[in-house]
Design a protein around this motif. Structure first.
Motif, mmCIF file in Angstrom:
data_model
loop_
_atom_site.group_PDB
_atom_site.id
_atom_site.type_symbol
_atom_site.label_atom_id
_atom_site.label_comp_id
_atom_site.label_asym_id
_atom_site.label_seq_id
_atom_site.Cartn_x
_atom_site.Cartn_y
_atom_site.Cartn_z
ATOM 1 N N MET A 57 0.832 -1.200 0.000
ATOM 2 C CA MET A 57 0.000 0.000 0.000
ATOM 3 C C MET A 57 0.867 1.251 0.000
ATOM 4 O O MET A 57 1.914 1.272 0.628
ATOM 5 N N LYS A 58 0.388 2.281 -0.679
ATOM 6 C CA LYS A 58 1.060 3.580 -0.603
ATOM 7 C C LYS A 58 0.839 4.171 0.791
ATOM 8 O O LYS A 58 -0.215 3.964 1.393
ATOM 9 N N PRO A 59 1.813 4.933 1.279
ATOM 10 C CA PRO A 59 1.619 5.535 2.602
ATOM 11 C C PRO A 59 0.408 6.474 2.623
ATOM 12 O O PRO A 59 0.089 7.117 1.625
ATOM 13 N N PHE A 60 -0.240 6.504 3.776
ATOM 14 C CA PHE A 60 -1.353 7.440 3.969
ATOM 15 C C PHE A 60 -1.365 7.854 5.433
ATOM 16 O O PHE A 60 -0.803 7.167 6.290
ATOM 17 N N THR A 61 -1.988 8.964 5.691
ATOM 18 C CA THR A 61 -2.247 9.354 7.067
ATOM 19 C C THR A 61 -3.669 8.942 7.408
ATOM 20 O O THR A 61 -4.492 8.687 6.517
ATOM 21 N N TYR A 62 -3.952 8.882 8.708
ATOM 22 C CA TYR A 62 -5.200 8.264 9.161
ATOM 23 C C TYR A 62 -5.793 9.106 10.276
ATOM 24 O O TYR A 62 -5.071 9.553 11.166
ATOM 25 N N HIS A 95 -4.894 9.927 2.435
ATOM 26 C CA HIS A 95 -5.418 10.119 3.784
ATOM 27 C C HIS A 95 -6.679 9.291 3.926
ATOM 28 O O HIS A 95 -7.513 9.266 3.020
ATOM 29 N N LEU A 96 -6.809 8.595 5.063
ATOM 30 C CA LEU A 96 -8.034 7.835 5.328
ATOM 31 C C LEU A 96 -8.784 8.463 6.488
ATOM 32 O O LEU A 96 -8.182 8.788 7.522
ATOM 33 N N ILE A 97 -10.082 8.612 6.305
ATOM 34 C CA ILE A 97 -10.943 9.130 7.363
ATOM 35 C C ILE A 97 -11.834 7.969 7.810
ATOM 36 O O ILE A 97 -12.715 7.531 7.075
ATOM 37 N N ASP A 98 -11.549 7.468 9.010
ATOM 38 C CA ASP A 98 -12.284 6.312 9.536
ATOM 39 C C ASP A 98 -13.619 6.813 10.072
ATOM 40 O O ASP A 98 -13.668 7.620 11.003
ATOM 41 N N ALA A 103 4.356 6.307 12.983
ATOM 42 C CA ALA A 103 3.691 5.165 13.615
ATOM 43 C C ALA A 103 2.551 5.650 14.501
ATOM 44 O O ALA A 103 2.579 6.778 15.016
ATOM 45 N N MET A 104 1.538 4.818 14.630
ATOM 46 C CA MET A 104 0.397 5.141 15.492
ATOM 47 C C MET A 104 0.292 4.087 16.585
ATOM 48 O O MET A 104 0.591 2.924 16.365
ATOM 49 N N LYS A 105 -0.196 4.517 17.734
ATOM 50 C CA LYS A 105 -0.401 3.567 18.840
ATOM 51 C C LYS A 105 -1.798 2.971 18.733
ATOM 52 O O LYS A 105 -2.762 3.680 18.421
ATOM 53 N N VAL A 106 -1.896 1.697 19.004
ATOM 54 C CA VAL A 106 -3.214 1.077 19.118
ATOM 55 C C VAL A 106 -3.141 0.015 20.211
ATOM 56 O O VAL A 106 -2.120 -0.666 20.362
ATOM 57 N N SER A 107 -4.216 -0.063 20.981
ATOM 58 C CA SER A 107 -4.283 -1.057 22.058
ATOM 59 C C SER A 107 -5.553 -1.874 21.886
ATOM 60 O O SER A 107 -6.637 -1.308 21.702
ATOM 61 N N LEU A 140 0.512 -1.672 20.639
ATOM 62 C CA LEU A 140 1.389 -1.713 19.468
ATOM 63 C C LEU A 140 1.627 -0.323 18.911
ATOM 64 O O LEU A 140 0.762 0.555 19.005
ATOM 65 N N ASP A 141 2.823 -0.114 18.346
ATOM 66 C CA ASP A 141 3.146 1.076 17.565
ATOM 67 C C ASP A 141 3.250 0.626 16.124
ATOM 68 O O ASP A 141 4.149 -0.148 15.790
ATOM 69 N N LEU A 142 2.344 1.101 15.285
ATOM 70 C CA LEU A 142 2.263 0.546 13.944
ATOM 71 C C LEU A 142 2.209 1.611 12.861
ATOM 72 O O LEU A 142 1.603 2.670 13.040
ATOM 73 N N ASP A 143 2.816 1.299 11.740
ATOM 74 C CA ASP A 143 2.525 2.027 10.512
ATOM 75 C C ASP A 143 1.019 1.866 10.270
ATOM 76 O O ASP A 143 0.507 0.741 10.352
ATOM 77 N N PRO A 144 0.292 2.947 9.997
ATOM 78 C CA PRO A 144 -1.164 2.790 9.830
ATOM 79 C C PRO A 144 -1.555 1.831 8.713
ATOM 80 O O PRO A 144 -2.689 1.358 8.672
#
Lengths: 320, 212
Positions: A1-6, A47-50, B44-48, B58-62
């Motif tokens: 996947m291409k990088p994205f922000t979330y 960018h993803l908007i959940d 990286a983003m945190k998720v529990s 976890l610290d993860l690439d989204p």
């Protein structure tokens, strides 16, 4: 996947506004189609908007005796809802004919409407596809077209819409409710009849719906129950877990009148009210009008008699 | 007029320049799928969430799917990567009580969720009844799809118990039956290339309390 922000959206209006602010943004709900396409780099959002936390996951009765189905109601829950099973059975049947148990547990009502085609040339990034790369051409014309559209297509695209659910919603006269991006906090809403929601490809097959940039589906409403017997007959290459070659959604009244829409044959759920005037006279006259102007390929012309036979089977079933 | 080859070389040179510019964050350009410029990896983003009863952080690439978070992040290799596109069911886990394809969801989408993998259903010393039934009925050959089959099967019985209908349920308003047709339809999202299907159906049927 291409990088994205979330990000996780806080309200439908904020989600719409955030999406409009970033042209490369996409909403994500179930993700069952979007993530598949992102892995193949057919979809490459920045960018993803959940939207899963927006609380749009309830089915409520409306004042006129219909149902308002939240955009995030999962396909499993919609199919299993006691009111849907009792009063809008064609919708339960269509949902249960689609995908697998695992996918139906995640896939949402709005996401199902927004599914992309499963045309093999849309999926193969080495092939020309006007839907994926506008202006690159259509490899499906003259290519492997067994699954593709026989009616409603264009010189630019003969992809079919893959949804079963949307075909049932078309026969139920559903309405899509949305919120548009706006500077006001409450957002501007609109209601789109399902008949107008999906666009035919014309020379812009990459534009599949009438949604504007950032516009978010919040619900789908069904009018009061249509009565009659409800039928969804899906013909496919396997008994389960396959997209339709042809599907028939129908509601048949005791006097033989009724409604019918087809899946698997067109870029959108295919219904023509003038064809329904022929319902009491049988499948042949209905299909003559419903599939008028059809332009099948050598590989998919079998869909014309198949659709007629599938409707004949439904009408026989309705007579009991 | 430039030959196609020259054009291709120029296009590549242009792409390389675009990549370089994008890397310093100056370009917010949208191109066709094949020519999308490289983007910097997001932070990286945190998720529990809870996996098999244990809280995990976890610290993860989204971009990390739940499947990759389980396998690569938590070293729970029981959940298998088959097609990675939601077609085979090898990655099936139970998320908040429901079976899902863990390859088609992002880990960061599930803060606070409860996830059960094959490792959480039973252990070698104390098998889950579904695991024991798969062994007894030889419900596998190579075994690669088996964790997904078993997670799916456990959830299928819960779905029937909850009255959720299927494509083959004759009466939508009655309690679904526990016959082979129902089990086969409900298990259609789990592919077994070795073709152990009939034994899988026998195993599930036994756990469901039917005469084997």
């Amino acid at each position: 996947m291409k990088p994205f922000t979330y990000e996780r959206a806080a309200s439908p209006a904020e989600a719409a506004t955030a999406a409009a602010r970033q042209p490369g943004a996409r909403f994500i709900a179930g993700g069952t189609n979007l993530l598949d396409l992102m892995k193949l780099q057919i979809e490459t959002p920045d960018h993803l908007i959940d939207v899963n936390g927006l609380g749009l996951d309830r089915i409520e009765e409306t004042q006129d005796g219909g149902l308002r189905i939240g955009a995030l109601v999962r396909n499993t829950d919609l199919a299993a809802d006691a009111r849907v099973r009792r009063d809008h059975a064609v919708l339960s049947r269509a949902l249960l004919a689609g995908a697998s148990g695992q996918l139906r547990n995640r896939a949402t009502t709005a996401g199902n409407l927004l599914q992309r085609t499963r045309c093999p040339y849309f999926y193969d990034t080495n092939m020309a596809c006007n839907k994926r790369r506008p202006g690159s051409g259509c490899s499906a014309l003259g290519g492997y077209s067994r699954q593709l559209a026989v009616v409603g297509g264009s010189e630019a695209c003969i992809a079919t819409h893959p949804s079963d659910m949307a075909v049932a919603m078309r026969v139920l006269d559903a309405t899509v409710e949305t919120v548009k991006p706006t500077v006001k906090p409450e957002g501007a809403t609109r209601k789109i009849p399902i008949a107008d929601f999906h666009r035919l490809p014309g020379d812009t097959p990459e534009i599949e719906t009438v949604l504007e940039p950032g516009e978010l589906i919040t619900a789908v409403t069904l009018p009061k129950p249509a009565g009659g017997t409800h039928h969804y007959r899906k013909v496919r290459d396997r008994a389960s877990y396959a997209f339709a070659l042809v599907s028939v959604a129908a509601i048949v009244q005791p006097d033989g009148s009724g409604r019918v829409a087809l899946g698997g044959v067109a870029p959108k759920p295919w219904r023509r009210e003038d064809a329904e005037a022929e319902m009491s006279r049988g499948a042949k006259p209905v299909m003559a009008k419903l599939l008028a102007g059809a332009r099948p390929t050598e590989e998919n012309k079998f869909k014309l008699p198949l659709a007629e036979r599938a409707l004949a089977a439904v009408l026989a079933e309705a007579k009991g | 007029m430039a030959s196609p080859r020259e054009i291709e070389v120029k296009r590549r040179a242009l792409m390389a320049a675009t990549v370089a510019t994008a890397a310093v964050g100056a370009v917010a350009q949208r191109a066709g799928a094949q020519t999308t410029p490289a983007r910097a990896a997001p932070p990286a983003m945190k998720v529990s969430f809870t996996v098999n009863g244990k809280p995990r952080d976890l610290d993860l690439d989204p971009r990390t799917t739940l499947l990759d978070a389980l396998r690569e992040g938590l070293h729970l290799g029981g959940t298998k990567k088959g097609c990675d596109h939601g077609q085979c069911g090898a990655c099936t886990v139970i998320l908040d009580g429901r079976r899902i394809n863990s390859c088609l969801t992002l880990a960061v989408m599930h803060p606070g969720s409860e996830i059960t993998t094959i490792e959480g259903l039973g252990t070698p010393d104390k098998l889950h009844p579904m695991q024991a039934a798969f062994v007894k009925h030889d419900g596998y050959q190579c075994g690669y799809c088996t964790p997904g089959q078993i997670c799916s099967a456990v959830a299928v019985l819960a779905e029937i118990e909850a009255g959720i209908p299927s494509h083959v349920t004759a009466d939508l308003n009655a309690k679904p039956a526990l016959d082979d047709a129902e089990l086969r339809e409900r298990m259609s999202g789990n592919i077994c290339r070795c073709g152990a299907y009939s034994n899988i159906v026998e195993a599930i049927g036994e756990v469901a309390g039917r005469k084997a």
